[in-house]
Every structure is written in structure tokens, then in C-alpha cells.
Design a protein around this motif. Structure first.
Motif, PDB file in Angstrom:
ATOM      1  N   UNK A  18      -7.737   7.567 -13.685  1.00 42.64           N
ATOM      2  CA  UNK A  18      -8.286   5.806 -13.826  1.00 42.64           C
ATOM      3  C   UNK A  18      -8.247   6.171 -12.349  1.00 42.64           C
ATOM      4  N   UNK A  19      -7.889   7.010 -11.645  1.00 40.30           N
ATOM      5  CA  UNK A  19      -8.604   7.008  -9.530  1.00 40.30           C
ATOM      6  C   UNK A  19      -9.601   6.586  -9.748  1.00 40.30           C
ATOM      7  N   UNK A  41      -1.208   4.719 -10.196  1.00 39.76           N
ATOM      8  CA  UNK A  41      -0.752   5.314  -9.817  1.00 39.76           C
ATOM      9  C   UNK A  41       0.326   5.484  -8.149  1.00 39.76           C
ATOM     10  N   UNK A  42      -0.593   4.225  -7.031  1.00 41.90           N
ATOM     11  CA  UNK A  42       0.074   4.841  -6.084  1.00 41.90           C
ATOM     12  C   UNK A  42       1.142   3.122  -6.095  1.00 41.90           C
ATOM     13  N   UNK A  48       3.467   7.572   2.689  1.00 44.10           N
ATOM     14  CA  UNK A  48       3.078   9.612   2.793  1.00 44.10           C
ATOM     15  C   UNK A  48       3.468   9.728   0.691  1.00 44.10           C
ATOM     16  N   UNK A  49       4.360   9.177   0.155  1.00 48.08           N
ATOM     17  CA  UNK A  49       4.256   9.690  -0.813  1.00 48.08           C
ATOM     18  C   UNK A  49       2.903   9.494  -2.130  1.00 48.08           C
ATOM     19  N   UNK A  50       2.493   8.281  -1.658  1.00 49.51           N
ATOM     20  CA  UNK A  50       0.308   8.623  -1.998  1.00 49.51           C
ATOM     21  C   UNK A  50      -0.779   9.690  -1.664  1.00 49.51           C
ATOM     22  N   UNK A  51      -0.012   9.865  -0.131  1.00 49.29           N
ATOM     23  CA  UNK A  51      -0.946  11.309   0.068  1.00 49.29           C
ATOM     24  C   UNK A  51      -0.251  12.187  -0.675  1.00 49.29           C
ATOM     25  N   UNK A  52       0.770  12.644  -0.834  1.00 45.52           N
ATOM     26  CA  UNK A  52       0.954  13.859  -1.519  1.00 45.52           C
ATOM     27  C   UNK A  52       1.577  13.536  -2.695  1.00 45.52           C
ATOM     28  N   UNK A  53       0.945  13.255  -3.427  1.00 43.10           N
ATOM     29  CA  UNK A  53       0.272  12.834  -4.448  1.00 43.10           C
ATOM     30  C   UNK A  53      -0.751  13.222  -4.653  1.00 43.10           C
ATOM     31  N   UNK A  54      -1.344  13.158  -3.997  1.00 44.93           N
ATOM     32  CA  UNK A  54      -3.092  13.472  -4.152  1.00 44.93           C
ATOM     33  C   UNK A  54      -2.763  15.062  -3.304  1.00 44.93           C
TER      34      UNK A  54
END
Length: 80
Positions: A18-19, A41-42, A48-54
Motif C-alpha cells: 500500500x506504500x 505503516x508509518x 527514525x523508525x520510518x526510515x529504518x522500515x524502508x
């Protein structure tokens, strides 16, 4: 060999269904990318958590075949 935009988008959307991913080639060399990732999902996650997910979605490609990625992340805005 540099990583193609469609490969980067495919890896991100596979990990974050869905991104929406917008890619921009910063240097014209298919090696320095800017990516804007909008994913539900963000929600509730820090930047920082969002970037780590990517980065997790890209596996071990960061710093290897994917040399440089300027990353912007956001939660989708609800349309009324």
C-alpha cells in the motif's frame, strides 16, 4: 551495477504493501536517488523508525549496489 528505480520501488512496496513511492534520480547516474515514501505503516512511528522500515525493506543493498538514497517518509493524509 547501480540499482534501478523500479527495483527500489518493488522492494519497498513488497515490504510495505500500500506504500506509494516517488523516485527521483539526483545525479542522472542511476546511483544517487531521492525517494519519497508514503505508507500507512508509518502511522505512530517516529521519523527514525520510518526510515529504518524502508532501509530494512531494502535489505543489504544500502551502501552496496544502492549507493545513495535521500529519503523522505510520511503517513498518508486521509481524504475527506
Amino acid at each position: 551495477m547501480p540499482m534501478a528505480a523500479e527495483d527500489i520501488v518493488g522492494m519497498i512496496t513488497a515490504a510495505l504493501p500500500g506504500a506509494e513511492v516517488e523516485m527521483r534520480d539526483l545525479a542522472g547516474d542511476n546511483d544517487h536517488w531521492a525517494a519519497k515514501v508514503t505508507a500507512p505503516q508509518f502511522a505512530g512511528k517516529s521519523r527514525v523508525q520510518q526510515h529504518k522500515m524502508v532501509y530494512d525493506a531494502l535489505g543489504g543493498n544500502m551502501g552496496g549496489v544502492l549507493h545513495a538514497l535521500q529519503l523522505t517518509t510520511q503517513v498518508p493524509t486521509s481524504e475527506a
